[in-house]
Design an enzyme around this catalytic site. Sequence first.
Site, PDB file in Angstrom:
ATOM      1  N   GLY B 225      24.661  16.484 -23.029  1.00  0.00           N
ATOM      2  CA  GLY B 225      25.370  17.729 -23.277  1.00  0.00           C
ATOM      3  C   GLY B 225      25.471  18.082 -24.759  1.00  0.00           C
ATOM      4  CG  HIS B 226      27.679  21.642 -25.815  1.00  0.00           C
ATOM      5  ND1 HIS B 226      28.104  22.945 -25.840  1.00  0.00           N
ATOM      6  CD2 HIS B 226      28.572  20.976 -25.062  1.00  0.00           C
ATOM      7  CE1 HIS B 226      29.201  23.058 -25.152  1.00  0.00           C
ATOM      8  NE2 HIS B 226      29.508  21.888 -24.669  1.00  0.00           N
ATOM      9  CG  ASN B 227      28.696  20.088 -30.152  1.00  0.00           C
ATOM     10  OD1 ASN B 227      28.837  21.052 -29.418  1.00  0.00           O
ATOM     11  ND2 ASN B 227      28.354  20.204 -31.414  1.00  0.00           N
TER      12      ASN B 227
END
Lengths: 330, 330, 330
Positions: B225-227
Amino acid sequence: MGLNLGLIVSALGGELHGDPAQEITGIAPLETATVGQLSFLSHPKYQQQLTHSQAACVIVSTQLRAEAMARGPCILTDEPYLYFARLTQLWKKTQHIRHKNQPNIHPSAVVDPEAHVHHSARIGALCVVERGARIGADTELKPRVTVAENCVLGMRCLVHSGVVIGSDGFGFAPHDGAWEKIEQLGAVRIGDDVEIGANTCIDRGALDDTVIEDGVKLDNLIQIGHNVRVGKHTAMAGCAGVAGSATIGAHCTIGGGAVVLGHLTISDGVHISASSVVTRSIAQPGHYTGFFPLDDNARWEKNAASLKQLASLRERIRSLENKLKTLDSP
Amino acid sequence: MGLNLGLIVSALGGELHGDPAQEITGIAPLETATVGQLSFLSHPKYQQQLTHSQAACVIVSTQLRAEAMARGPCILTDEPYLYFARLTQLWKKTQHIRHKNQPNIHPSAVVDPEAHVHHSARIGALCVVERGARIGADTELKPRVTVAENCVLGMRCLVHSGVVIGSDGFGFAPHDGAWEKIEQLGAVRIGDDVEIGANTCIDRGALDDTVIEDGVKLDNLIQIGHNVRVGKHTAMAGCAGVAGSATIGAHCTIGGGAVVLGHLTISDGVHISASSVVTRSIAQPGHYTGFFPLDDNARWEKNAASLKQLASLRERIRSLENKLKTLDSP
Amino acid sequence: MGLNLGLIVSALGGELHGDPAQEITGIAPLETATVGQLSFLSHPKYQQQLTHSQAACVIVSTQLRAEAMARGPCILTDEPYLYFARLTQLWKKTQHIRHKNQPNIHPSAVVDPEAHVHHSARIGALCVVERGARIGADTELKPRVTVAENCVLGMRCLVHSGVVIGSDGFGFAPHDGAWEKIEQLGAVRIGDDVEIGANTCIDRGALDDTVIEDGVKLDNLIQIGHNVRVGKHTAMAGCAGVAGSATIGAHCTIGGGAVVLGHLTISDGVHISASSVVTRSIAQPGHYTGFFPLDDNARWEKNAASLKQLASLRERIRSLENKLKTLDSP
């Protein structure tokens, strides 16, 4: 080109009660079928839907001969679900005749000159078939499929969009806290009549090949690790994962999201429920399950908290039993 | 071009007992190796297979010097599994020499003029490299890989077919029962020596970047996922998922199908078993597990039903203990 | 092209306290924002970060008017997170203006002459859009997406790289130990404002269509089986799987890796935790969970072993209760 009832029974058999000249405009479930459509009753429990169906004709088991004929036109057969399956095939063939004059290898596909594609195989748009790969007769790759070096598909396979066959197995030797690549020198060998769902991945073997036997059906987004062997006619539902060097027998079913750990052997005729984790080899055919039952979140929280003390609860029960024994027989 | 034992030890070291001129025709496991093939004994527990192996030569630990030499030709080394890994690399290099004159960027790949691809990097057929993306020296994208805008890969990475780097993170603000898109303005930064398995996805960050550090190995069909930040030399098995903004330490292993929830921090040296769900940050290195053990379906059903009452069973045990205390010490 | 605070509030509203001419160089979290960047406080619990933020301006709830103004420049709004979402959209639009003159259909895409692509839709590099497919206004397919025959996407959808829409549903009739293909004659119908994450798969229906309603958001690597219906504004996290013919209501959330079995009906407003398995229909809105809690591996092993005896432990508790009753009241 249309299909009428007469053409259907002459192609697929069955006992027609109705007008052979009746044109069929489509296939639909009993409940939603409209006049002109053909429907089927796959299971006696849906018998009630039969009476009210507006279908032009219904495929029904010979065991329900009376009920079917009371409703109207029908095709009687011993295996209505199988008949339905074959009807969908016939239907699709009829609908697609006019598109048959497309090239067998889409011009946008990248097929290595050293790949071997049977002249009857179809390679969809934007596929990649690398050198040494072999694609058997009547096998179809839908668009955007990768078949990597030296991987082999048998006859009449159907491979859906996004599939990757022959990516490297996940093999590394630990060294000084890092991972040293083990080049994956094997390939993937896929038998005849195998279907592989969208975005599923089958890794090449480390030294030997990964093997998918005849008639295996893999749903979408499945991971098959290196050196896995999947036996004949085994079916796996979406998102299942099989770790490296596992051997799965024939005629098994693996539920959606289930995981089979590496180096295990699962015998023929084993059925694994969805989301279950297979951690040991299974020698006995049967149905195996292992997932936490769903519950209201608040209740789950309480039970999950207790679960973390289960071994000690067991001890407390034992201790109670002992004390009670002492009290009981002093 | 062939390899002989002399060339192997001059490239990889080790103590050769046997004829340096002996040609090697392949690498195979001890049990199936035929005359002419090289094999290895990675673990003393397979020692029994050593005696009967027909391999032309076997890579063996110096600790088993006597047993290995009793059998015949061998290469002695302190780390036979590592030696084997490097041998596979040498083998692959030898086999592929004749194909080296392919263009580094396949003509069917779509590489934006504003992307930066190192001249030694290889971009496979039908890849997409968007503008602002950077592909480091000796990194290889297999066919059908997407590297979206501004995403960066370091040196010597290997990215398998179907991988998507830089898809949008899953970010929405709820608004009137619908979801308002949060544009994902960050990118993905991938270090050196990272391997990414087929059809794995790594989302771009919302504001900052998603970061995969040096030496990380990701298997197939993994979702990052993001980050997220994944620390050096961490390895994840197939179908694992890491939700947004999780930070995973260095030298961790994440089992197949495991899920790490968002915004958690996992320290270095944590090992998560397959199919386990990480719901809290983990500060201590160690081995963590959480999946329901597989059982015969009928027994599972019984136990699963009881599980839904576990908190109340615990209460009943407590109550029994209290009653017994009263009885015991009146 | 830059954005200044004045342009932002004239586009998005809000109460600006600060210099409208202040140029904004980026958007960043409170903690890492540097001079020139815009930040936001989405939740009062991060209020402490507000004081020390170096951001040029901060988007803050009107409820924290005093605190925000004490720090310096701010935009006050009732819904700062929503404001932030729209700001990211505005920002992206501003950054991308110069790239707008790209063709709407990338020349490398393979779009069938009988597909219907709205003139405002964008089709990325190496996409495949088959005949009969319809792509609505302002919908964007990122690179390497497949939209198969007759599948329909509404307006303003965003489909990420690697997505497969319209692969065959997994349908077979068992016959003599093998599987007979049921051709999948339905299609996929996707509403407006749907976002579909990288490498997600949505299968076509067997007879009727698979339906994704307006505003649905699907993360990466999700499997949607044939004839599934997903209600409006439902969101699913990565690696979730929905088996065939399941009906999921509106405004639901499905956690990462969760599995919904086939033919179930889930009402509106149901929230399923990550990695949970839905095995029965759910008629009541609420939050449902079912996964094994993570634990230290050694403790997990003990508890998991006890779990396999849970039904018998329950019997032992009952038996203890009975005995104690006898003792208690002789």
